[in-house]
Design a protein around this motif. Structure first.
Motif, PDB file in Angstrom:
ATOM      1  N   ALA A   1       0.840  -1.207   0.000  1.00  0.00           N
ATOM      2  CA  ALA A   1       0.000   0.000   0.000  1.00  0.00           C
ATOM      3  C   ALA A   1       0.871   1.251   0.000  1.00  0.00           C
ATOM      4  N   LYS A   2       0.380   2.308  -0.661  1.00  0.00           N
ATOM      5  CA  LYS A   2       1.189   3.534  -0.804  1.00  0.00           C
ATOM      6  C   LYS A   2       1.575   4.158   0.544  1.00  0.00           C
ATOM      7  N   PRO A   3       0.669   4.252   1.526  1.00  0.00           N
ATOM      8  CA  PRO A   3       1.120   4.831   2.806  1.00  0.00           C
ATOM      9  C   PRO A   3       2.240   4.007   3.446  1.00  0.00           C
ATOM     10  N   ASP A   4       2.210   2.688   3.249  1.00  0.00           N
ATOM     11  CA  ASP A   4       3.290   1.848   3.807  1.00  0.00           C
ATOM     12  C   ASP A   4       4.612   2.088   3.068  1.00  0.00           C
ATOM     13  N   ILE A   5       4.517   2.408   1.775  1.00  0.00           N
ATOM     14  CA  ILE A   5       5.748   2.745   1.034  1.00  0.00           C
ATOM     15  C   ILE A   5       6.318   4.052   1.604  1.00  0.00           C
ATOM     16  N   GLY A   6       5.430   4.988   1.909  1.00  0.00           N
ATOM     17  CA  GLY A   6       5.869   6.248   2.537  1.00  0.00           C
ATOM     18  C   GLY A   6       6.572   5.982   3.859  1.00  0.00           C
ATOM     19  N   ARG A   7       5.993   5.086   4.644  1.00  0.00           N
ATOM     20  CA  ARG A   7       6.617   4.748   5.941  1.00  0.00           C
ATOM     21  C   ARG A   7       7.969   4.077   5.721  1.00  0.00           C
ATOM     22  N   ALA A   8       8.048   3.215   4.707  1.00  0.00           N
ATOM     23  CA  ALA A   8       9.325   2.518   4.437  1.00  0.00           C
ATOM     24  C   ALA A   8      10.398   3.527   4.029  1.00  0.00           C
ATOM     25  N   VAL A   9      10.001   4.550   3.253  1.00  0.00           N
ATOM     26  CA  VAL A   9      10.966   5.596   2.866  1.00  0.00           C
ATOM     27  C   VAL A   9      11.470   6.309   4.122  1.00  0.00           C
ATOM     28  N   GLY A  10      10.559   6.672   5.005  1.00  0.00           N
ATOM     29  CA  GLY A  10      10.957   7.357   6.249  1.00  0.00           C
ATOM     30  C   GLY A  10      11.893   6.498   7.081  1.00  0.00           C
ATOM     31  N   SER A  11      11.530   5.235   7.246  1.00  0.00           N
ATOM     32  CA  SER A  11      12.326   4.335   8.081  1.00  0.00           C
ATOM     33  C   SER A  11      13.722   4.110   7.486  1.00  0.00           C
ATOM     34  N   LEU A  12      13.774   3.860   6.164  1.00  0.00           N
ATOM     35  CA  LEU A  12      15.074   3.629   5.514  1.00  0.00           C
ATOM     36  C   LEU A  12      15.935   4.886   5.552  1.00  0.00           C
ATOM     37  N   ALA A  13      15.311   6.037   5.393  1.00  0.00           N
ATOM     38  CA  ALA A  13      16.073   7.292   5.435  1.00  0.00           C
ATOM     39  C   ALA A  13      16.741   7.433   6.798  1.00  0.00           C
ATOM     40  N   LEU A  14      16.011   7.139   7.865  1.00  0.00           N
ATOM     41  CA  LEU A  14      16.597   7.253   9.209  1.00  0.00           C
ATOM     42  C   LEU A  14      17.746   6.264   9.398  1.00  0.00           C
ATOM     43  N   LEU A  15      17.539   5.038   8.917  1.00  0.00           N
ATOM     44  CA  LEU A  15      18.613   4.038   9.046  1.00  0.00           C
ATOM     45  C   LEU A  15      19.855   4.475   8.267  1.00  0.00           C
ATOM     46  N   ALA A  16      19.632   5.076   7.095  1.00  0.00           N
ATOM     47  CA  ALA A  16      20.765   5.464   6.243  1.00  0.00           C
ATOM     48  C   ALA A  16      21.460   6.728   6.754  1.00  0.00           C
ATOM     49  N   LEU A  17      20.750   7.544   7.526  1.00  0.00           N
ATOM     50  CA  LEU A  17      21.366   8.767   8.068  1.00  0.00           C
ATOM     51  C   LEU A  17      22.185   8.479   9.323  1.00  0.00           C
ATOM     52  N   ASP A  18      21.888   7.358   9.948  1.00  0.00           N
ATOM     53  CA  ASP A  18      22.521   7.043  11.224  1.00  0.00           C
ATOM     54  C   ASP A  18      23.813   6.249  10.958  1.00  0.00           C
ATOM     55  N   SER A  19      24.947   6.790  11.417  1.00  0.00           N
ATOM     56  CA  SER A  19      26.230   6.136  11.107  1.00  0.00           C
ATOM     57  C   SER A  19      26.305   4.723  11.695  1.00  0.00           C
ATOM     58  N   SER A  20      25.515   4.450  12.735  1.00  0.00           N
ATOM     59  CA  SER A  20      25.582   3.112  13.342  1.00  0.00           C
ATOM     60  C   SER A  20      24.721   2.099  12.581  1.00  0.00           C
ATOM     61  N   THR A  21      23.843   2.557  11.676  1.00  0.00           N
ATOM     62  CA  THR A  21      22.968   1.591  10.974  1.00  0.00           C
ATOM     63  C   THR A  21      23.087   1.664   9.451  1.00  0.00           C
ATOM     64  N   VAL A  22      23.801   2.684   8.950  1.00  0.00           N
ATOM     65  CA  VAL A  22      23.830   2.854   7.488  1.00  0.00           C
ATOM     66  C   VAL A  22      24.326   1.597   6.772  1.00  0.00           C
ATOM     67  N   ALA A  23      25.249   0.873   7.400  1.00  0.00           N
ATOM     68  CA  ALA A  23      25.808  -0.319   6.743  1.00  0.00           C
ATOM     69  C   ALA A  23      24.770  -1.431   6.606  1.00  0.00           C
ATOM     70  N   THR A  24      23.683  -1.359   7.355  1.00  0.00           N
ATOM     71  CA  THR A  24      22.657  -2.419   7.275  1.00  0.00           C
ATOM     72  C   THR A  24      21.687  -2.183   6.116  1.00  0.00           C
ATOM     73  N   VAL A  25      21.801  -1.005   5.490  1.00  0.00           N
ATOM     74  CA  VAL A  25      20.846  -0.664   4.422  1.00  0.00           C
ATOM     75  C   VAL A  25      21.432  -1.059   3.063  1.00  0.00           C
TER      76      VAL A  25
END
Ligand SMILES: NC(=O)c1ccc[n+]([C@@H]2O[C@H](COP(=O)([O-])OP(=O)(O)OC[C@H]3O[C@@H](n4cnc5c(N)ncnc54)[C@H](OP(=O)(O)O)[C@@H]3O)[C@@H](O)[C@H]2O)c1
Length: 307
Positions: free
Chosen positions: A190-214
């Motif tokens: 669903a489109k709102p879930d894609i929006g949530r996935a973008v938000g979640s992945l963006a946070l993981l990728a911005l965080d130096s401790s989790t970026v490698a997991t993305v």
């Protein structure tokens, strides 16, 4: 929304008023507001009802001018490109160039469909999807060593457009027409879930401790079902008898697409992909973007029918 709660970043959504873009902008402006206090939505028409609606939710509305995009992206940490594939490839390349030059930390390509790694249209490639692949390869090569993390998010078919006769779901007549097999699984999000996935992945990728997991390419699935299962869900939600299943000839469809050499309809390509199992995202990155489903409950076919 996430454990990366100390992150405060600026996001730009290019094409953020569109079919998918509006939902991504909305998720960022509401559920991720704390971490993304500034959400810039780029549009050709700031006076449109959608742009105005997003402004009311707190978006900064910015006029989209692809020729001066690089300067308009200055200071932006995360860029989500949700532009349509109808834009000529050279224009979409210009957008990618501007993003890389802007020095953003995270960039979502305008993918949001099938996972190119799973499909195999050898000799009868779909031109739009080939264009996406070409652009992704080029921008990834260009961004090498630049510090910009480029993410392709593959979602399979949007749940909101799945259940129509054009994909072989005739809910009115209660007839289901898969190519190949009624038990072949495919995924939908669903489109709102894609929006949530973008938000979640963006946070993981911005965080130096989790970026490698993305990973560079991320596959998600709101739900994974078969035509048979959809037929059964419709029966239980609507209280009607189990509908008829009419299995169509997958080999014939493939031959027809082969004969049309890339000129076949995109819906036929989608239906072939379902039949071949290329849209089955059972093996996915859901756990990365929404661990233990703690951030949200993925919307299912059942939910969509009840809504
Ligand atoms: N998986 C699926 O089922 C599925 C379905 C559809 C799309 N997709 C994918 O999702 C992504 C976004 O597609 P979409 O259908 O959401 O896009 P869209 O709604 O057609 O367009 C998004 C926005 O882009 C802007 N735009 C449109 N044409 C433009 C042009 N010629 N020049 C500049 N801006 C233009 C418009 O904003 P303004 O009018 O405000 O400027 C529009 O609201 C694409 O990658 C597409 O392939 C996937």
């Amino acid at each position: 929304m996430s454990s990366s709660s100390n992150i405060r970043a600026t996001v730009a959504v290019i094409g953020g008023t569109g079919t998918l873009g509006e939902q991504i902008s909305t998720a960022l402006l509401t559920e991720f507001r704390e971490q993304f206090p500034t959400v810039r939505v780029f549009t050709r028409d700031p006076s449109s009802a959608t742009a105005q609606g997003l402004a009311k939710k707190g978006a900064e509305i910015v006029v989209l001018d692809i020729d001066s995009l690089e300067s308009a992206l200055a200071g932006v940490d995360v860029i989500a490109n949700i532009l349509p594939t109808v834009l000529p490839e050279d224009v979409r390349k210009k957008v990618n160039d501007a993003v890389v030059k802007s020095g953003a930390k995270v960039y979502f390509l305008s993918e949001f469909g099938l996972d190119h790694r799973l499909v195999n249209f050898s000799g009868y490639e779909q031109p739009e999807w080939e264009g996406k692949k070409r652009l992704a390869a080029a921008v990834r090569a260009q961004a090498k060593g630049s510090g910009t993390k480029i993410i392709s998010l593959y979602t399979s078919v949007f749940l909101e457009i799945l259940l129509g006769p054009y994909l072989g779901f005739d809910l009115e007549k209660n007839v289901y027409s898969p190519y190949g097999s009624a038990s072949q699984k495919f995924s939908t999000t669903a489109k709102p879930d894609i929006g949530r996935a973008v938000g979640s992945l963006a946070l993981l990728a911005l965080d130096s401790s989790t970026v490698a997991t993305v990973p560079d390419e991320v596959r998600i699935a709101g739900s994974t079902v078969s035509y048979e299962e959809v037929r059964d869900i419709v029966s239980s939600v609507k209280g009607v008898p189990k509908g008829e299943i009419e299995v169509l000839d997958l080999d014939k469809l493939e031959q027809s697409l082969r004969d049309q050499k890339g000129k076949g309809s995109i819906l036929d390509y989608l239906r072939l992909s379902v039949g071949k199992g290329w849209l089955d995202h059972s093996d996915n990155d859901n756990e990365l973007v929404n661990p233990g489903r703690k951030l949200w409950k993925w919307k299912t076919v059942d939910d969509q029918l009840r809504a």
